[in-house]
Write an enzyme that holds these catalytic residues in place. Structure first.
Site, PDB file in Angstrom:
ATOM      1  CD  GLU A  96     -12.052  -7.217  -6.728  1.00 24.12           C
ATOM      2  OE1 GLU A  96     -11.925  -7.515  -5.532  1.00 24.12           O
ATOM      3  OE2 GLU A  96     -12.828  -6.319  -7.138  1.00 24.12           O
ATOM      4  CD  GLU A 134     -10.179  -2.442  -5.964  1.00 25.89           C
ATOM      5  OE1 GLU A 134     -10.862  -3.185  -6.675  1.00 25.89           O
ATOM      6  OE2 GLU A 134      -8.919  -2.482  -5.963  1.00 25.89           O
TER       7      GLU A 134
END
Length: 269
Positions: free
Chosen positions: A120, A141
């Site tokens: 990210e 995730e």
């Protein structure tokens, strides 16, 4: 257990400059995972580079050779309240938006595994350069029962077709750097030998006298801001930024150099 005061005192982001390049190094062994404290220091480093008129390019890397960043510290997430987690994600969003919106080129040097929040961070950079065979990349995730909450769902869906982004995130798939390059998530892969020297040479190619660095920043600003508005508004922004370029010393030099059939010698002004 390390206290908040002790953690705040730790140096989690190293900052240095070299010939117009600000080097921002994430350092939290063994996997360079980030906490609120690291994000706060990253935020400070971004601002320092933004305000430094001698800095033309930001280069983000991870300390060591095994990890760029493996995302958020799981032990930290396990210990804090849901409210803290929410504000932690909000601050991380704000920090990466600052990185993304800084009108200077930002390069991510993926020297090792780049997963979860590490990817990210990298997705908020403009260009990603990986070291061959140095690690994996992905947003896993889903295996924790959460989504990529530091911009992953938004930036991945802008970097790839939406259905591909959904596939990668719901499967939690980790890819080789070569696979990521095929998808367009990584621009270049350099060989391990002299990797850092090659990355620095590439970064410095966007600095004066090689490039009109402020124009590089204005191209970035036009794309980043223009992509989020109607095309007529984007074109208006482009015209205003072009006018600033026309008034610059570098535009005068670049046009003259072209007419005189020589290489431009840019000053960043």
């Amino acid at each position: 257990m390390t206290t908040t005061t002790e953690r705040t005192a730790q140096k989690l982001v190293n900052y240095s400059t070299s010939d117009g390049v600000a080097i921002i190094e994430l350092t939290n062994p063994p996997a360079n995972t980030y906490s609120y404290e690291m994000m706060s220091q990253l935020d400070e480093a971004i601002l320092q580079a933004r305000f430094d008129e001698n800095v033309h390019v930001l280069l983000v890397r991870g300390a060591g050779e095994k990890f760029f960043c493996a995302g958020a510290e799981i032990s930290m997430l396990n210990a804090v309240t849901p409210t803290f987690k929410y504000y932690f994600c909000l601050h991380a969003n704000e920090t990466l938006l600052r990185l993304e919106q800084t009108p200077k080129l930002v390069i991510a040097a993926l020297n090792g595994h780049t997963v979860g929040g590490g990817l990210e961070i990298a997705l908020a950079c403009d260009i990603r350069i990986a070291r061959r065979n140095a690690g994996k990349v992905g947003l896993p995730e889903i295996s924790l029962g959460v989504l990529p909450g530091t911009g992953g769902t938004q930036r991945m869906a802008r970097a790839l077709p939406k259905n591909k982004a959904i596939e990668l995130m719901t499967e939690g798939k980790l890819m080789s750097f070569e696979e990521a390059q095929e998808l367009g998530l990584i621009k270049y892969i350099y060989e391990p030998e002299n990797y850092w020297d090659q990355v620095m040479a590439y970064a410095k190619s966007f600095c004066p006298p090689n490039r009109a660095s402020k124009t590089v920043g204005r191209i970035k600003r036009s794309v980043q801001s223009g992509a989020e508005v109607a095309i007529a508004d984007g074109l208006a922004l482009e015209r205003e930024l072009q006018q600033l370029c026309f008034q610059s010393e570098d535009a005068k030099e670049g046009i003259a150099a072209y007419a005189e059939k020589r290489k431009g010698n840019f000053s960043g002004r």
